[in-house]
Design an enzyme around this catalytic site. Structure first.
Site, mmCIF file in Angstrom:
data_model
loop_
_atom_site.group_PDB
_atom_site.id
_atom_site.type_symbol
_atom_site.label_atom_id
_atom_site.label_comp_id
_atom_site.label_asym_id
_atom_site.label_seq_id
_atom_site.Cartn_x
_atom_site.Cartn_y
_atom_site.Cartn_z
ATOM 1 N N GLU A 1 -22.349 17.427 7.119
ATOM 2 C CA GLU A 1 -23.409 18.335 6.680
ATOM 3 C C GLU A 1 -23.727 19.419 7.705
ATOM 4 O O GLU A 1 -24.135 20.514 7.351
ATOM 5 C CB GLU A 1 -24.671 17.525 6.367
ATOM 6 C CG GLU A 1 -25.662 18.252 5.505
ATOM 7 C CD GLU A 1 -26.649 17.313 4.837
ATOM 8 O OE1 GLU A 1 -27.832 17.675 4.773
ATOM 9 O OE2 GLU A 1 -26.243 16.224 4.383
ATOM 10 N N ASP B 1 -24.959 13.529 4.801
ATOM 11 C CA ASP B 1 -26.045 12.545 4.773
ATOM 12 C C ASP B 1 -26.074 11.859 3.409
ATOM 13 O O ASP B 1 -25.878 12.502 2.368
ATOM 14 C CB ASP B 1 -27.395 13.233 5.022
ATOM 15 C CG ASP B 1 -27.484 13.826 6.424
ATOM 16 O OD1 ASP B 1 -26.713 13.395 7.302
ATOM 17 O OD2 ASP B 1 -28.327 14.717 6.633
ATOM 18 N N TYR C 1 -31.266 7.373 10.212
ATOM 19 C CA TYR C 1 -31.521 8.487 9.291
ATOM 20 C C TYR C 1 -33.013 8.558 8.967
ATOM 21 O O TYR C 1 -33.613 7.561 8.553
ATOM 22 C CB TYR C 1 -30.722 8.279 8.010
ATOM 23 C CG TYR C 1 -30.708 9.476 7.097
ATOM 24 C CD1 TYR C 1 -30.239 10.705 7.547
ATOM 25 C CD2 TYR C 1 -31.159 9.388 5.785
ATOM 26 C CE1 TYR C 1 -30.217 11.812 6.711
ATOM 27 C CE2 TYR C 1 -31.135 10.488 4.947
ATOM 28 C CZ TYR C 1 -30.666 11.700 5.415
ATOM 29 O OH TYR C 1 -30.646 12.789 4.594
#
Length: 696
Positions: free
Chosen positions: A7, A102, A307
């Site tokens: 990403e 992600d 995350y």
């Protein structure tokens, strides 16, 4: 060749370093850094490389029929041409593509967008997906050893959000901006999540404005005998002043301990961090949600935390909790890690358990010296919260005392920390001990003094950013990934200012007009339903086309109401926006002083009585002007602040005082020969007052 797409650039660099046997070769492809090793290329995107938009014929706001815009075609256009070209070049010769973005709705869509670009030049390329929650060597290697299928339903849910937000935002923003005459960079943005959120803030302010304070009195006695403490009359609030004064008048000089109740109170350890609770905790230590997410993203990409976008509040069994704690044995958290490891590791569990990502937790240790101050503050917050979820309860010893003074009961409560438990690890906002002296029932006490304190009930407090995010979550407004962005947008559009959050007159005007003539937009019900629909797309229960079509129909009904009341909406908005331009009353002629524009486009404060009155004050050339509720005691003008995106607000204060200080400074400089003929312009005068305000 094996093509890996991440990403962001930093993620690509880190993953390439982890997967390669030796340092990967850095190679620029069409101006984009890529990392190559063992017939593998890793490239990082900049988030979305394409965006949804309407065809060019709809670009002119004044000439576009908004009814047609509701059902207009939506196109996908490249936003980063250099990255798109680089992906095409790499993808053309690749045999296999792995999406390593992600793992959430947005990440899946970003990956699928890149895959679609490659498929146009290489239709037969095979593709898969890897999931990870921390960018650590162990987890990255494990993820690439166990790739999974791409979740096209999850990507479709992300795309539906883009399309729906585009259509609703464009139609409503254009309608309101055209109706109010606010075009250009001062347009009035309206959105399906933004507007209900703004309505929450405005309606809270209305509660405060309509709140009628009620006076009340509290009666306190200071008691001494072996120790001094204060007790309050058991009635609490006296609403009748005469009754309160009569009670005070009858009190003698001694009291007797009527009862002592000893007890214990426990506090359970906190649940693991999901995104909402993390942002609330960050806000409590002085870091705004938008800054907290930006810093959390940095910590995640560098492998320091997991995350940061998750709803999960239950650690999965696969998480090596003991290993994470052991990794801190050689850090400044050594003492905490040792204590946890000496007992049974049984973490707390929150109410929500999901399978995408674990709760936010530390991934690897990092030294304080390697991070900036705010980065360390957030990293430490995550570490301490993680440790606290394994700790025991906090135990307090409590003491409730009732003292009889001339037949009137007074009470005092004490609390002493017996066992810090989880608060030893997570020491934020620790309540202080309230120690009462050693007392016995029947003991006589001397009344040192009696105080009758007059107070009045207070309006409900404004929402802080952390509290507002929790309300948005409870109402189904936005997602864990977007709520902080919505709040940031309200600030950047000058709808709100300060923290706790305060709405401007413009916010009042927009919300009141919409609530009166198109209330659906300001209520959470509609957008909450669409959020649930998007979840069902990701679960494969309904299609993206169905939800987008349904949302267009919803918007069509809203638009009918707005069109029917167009003139009334226009009048309400224009009247409300005028109020947000009023700075105060002209001391020369008593007309309104308002924010105006010259024929050349420069801004200034001018008298509404012009041309009969020519009083003016200068204003800065750029930035959103926010009129606050604070007034200057000398000139009666409202204080103003200037908001520029990405910068700290400039607290000008009273524009008249600021101008006077600037003139004074110019005169001093002329006297000292520093300048000859000054050009008149507003400059920030860094008086002590300004410095104090700007540091808040």
């Amino acid at each position: 060749m094996h093509l890996i797409i991440t990403e962001k650039h930093d993620t690509a660099k880190r993953i390439a370093a982890i997967l390669s046997d030796k340092k990967p070769d850095k190679e620029r492809v069409n101006g984009v850094d890529t990392y190559k090793f063992n017939e593998t290329a890793v490239i990082g995107l900049s988030g979305h490389i394409v965006e949804v938009d309407f065809p060019k014929e709809y670009n002119n706001w004044q000439k576009t029929d908004l009814q047609n815009l509701i059902h207009a075609e939506v196109l996908t256009n490249p936003t980063h041409a250099n990255i798109v070209t680089a992906i095409r070049k790499l993808g053309k010769t690749a045999q296999h593509l792995t999406i390593a973005t992600d793992y959430d709705r947005e990440g899946e869509l970003i990956g699928v967008e890149a895959l679609n670009v490659v498929k146009k030049v290489n239709p037969d390329i095979s593709a898969d997906r890897v999931h990870y929650s921390t960018i650590t060597p162990a987890e990255i290697k494990k993820a690439f050893s166990n790739p999974v299928k791409i979740d096209f339903n999850l990507a479709a849910a992300g795309e539906s959000r883009q399309v729906i937000d585009l259509i609703w935002g464009a139609v409503l923003t254009r309608f309101v901006s055209l109706s109010s005459g606010r075009l250009g960079d001062k347009f009035l943005s309206v959105g399906r999540v933004q507007s209900p959120t703004l309505a929450i803030i405005v309606n809270r302010e209305k509660e405060r404005e309509t709140f009628i304070s009620v006076p009340y009195w509290e009666l306190y006695a200071t008691l001494i005998n072996g120790g001094e403490f204060e007790a309050q009359h058991k009635k609490g609030r006296f609403l009748d002043q005469a009754e309160a004064e009569a009670t005070r008048a009858k009190l003698g000089k001694t009291g007797t301990v009527k009862s002592i109740i000893l007890g214990k109170r426990s506090e359970k350890p906190p649940m693991p961090f999901n995104t909402t609770e993390f942002l609330r905790a960050a806000s409590a230590i002085g870091i705004s949600p938008s800054n907290a997410m930006r810093i959390a993203e940095f910590l995640y990409v560098n492998g320091y935390i997991s995350y940061p976008r998750t709803d999960n509040t239950v650690y999965p069994e696969t998480l090596d909790m003991k290993g994470i704690i052991e990794s801190f044995l050689n850090t400044e958290f050594k003492e905490y890690a040792q204590k946890l490891l000496s007992g049974k590791l049984q973490p707390t569990r929150g109410k929500k358990e999901t399978t995408d990502h674990p709760p936010i937790h530390p991934a690897t240790p990092v030294k304080r010296s390697q991070l900036k101050d705010d980065e360390w503050k957030l990293y430490e917050l995550v570490v301490r919260r993680f440790f606290a979820t394994f700790a025991g309860e906090t135990l307090w010893e409590t003491m409730a005392v009732t003292v009889d003074i001339s037949g009137e009961d007074f009470g005092a409560n004490g609390a002493r920390l017996m066992e810090p438990g989880w608060r030893w690890y997570y020491s934020y906002n620790l309540p202080e001990d309230r120690i009462l002296p050693k007392l016995a029932e029947g003991q006589s006490l001397t009344v040192k003094e009696v105080n009758l304190v007059g107070k009045e009930t207070q309006p409900p407090s404004r929402y802080g950013q952390g509290h507002l995010i929790k309300i948005m979550e409870d109402l189904g407004l936005g997602t864990k990934s977007t709520r902080h962005e919505i709040i940031s947008k309200l600030y950047s559009r000058a709808y709100v200012h300060g923290n706790p959050i305060q709405p401007t007159k413009t916010a009042f005007a927009v919300v009141e007009a919409l609530e009166k003539y198109a209330s659906t937009i300001t209520k959470p019900d509609m957008t909450s339903k669409l959020e649930k629909d998007m979840d069902e797309i990701s679960e494969g229960k309904i299609t993206e086309d169905f939800v987008v079509r349904e949302s267009r129909d919803m918007l069509g009904e809203v638009f009918k109401d707005m069109t029917k009341n167009k003139d009334l909406i226009s009048e309400a908005l224009r009247n409300g926006l005028y109020e947000d331009r009023v700075i105060g009353t002209c001391q020369k002629c008593s007309s309104d002083l308002i924010i105006r524009k010259s024929k050349k486009g420069s801004r200034f404060i001018g008298c509404s009585g012009y041309p009969n009155c020519d009083f003016t004050l200068p204003l800065p050339k750029i930035g959103q002007i926010v009129v606050t509720e604070k007034q200057c005691s000398d000139h009666g003008l409202f204080h103003i602040k200037i908001v520029n995106k990405g910068k700290r607000p400039w607290e000008i204060g009273c524009p008249h005082c600021n101008f006077n200080e600037w003139q004074k400074k110019i005169e001093e400089e002329k006297k000292n020969g520093l300048i000859k003929e000054p050009k008149i312009e507003v400059k920030e005068v860094k008086s002590n007052k300004t410095k104090r305000n700007s540091s808040k």
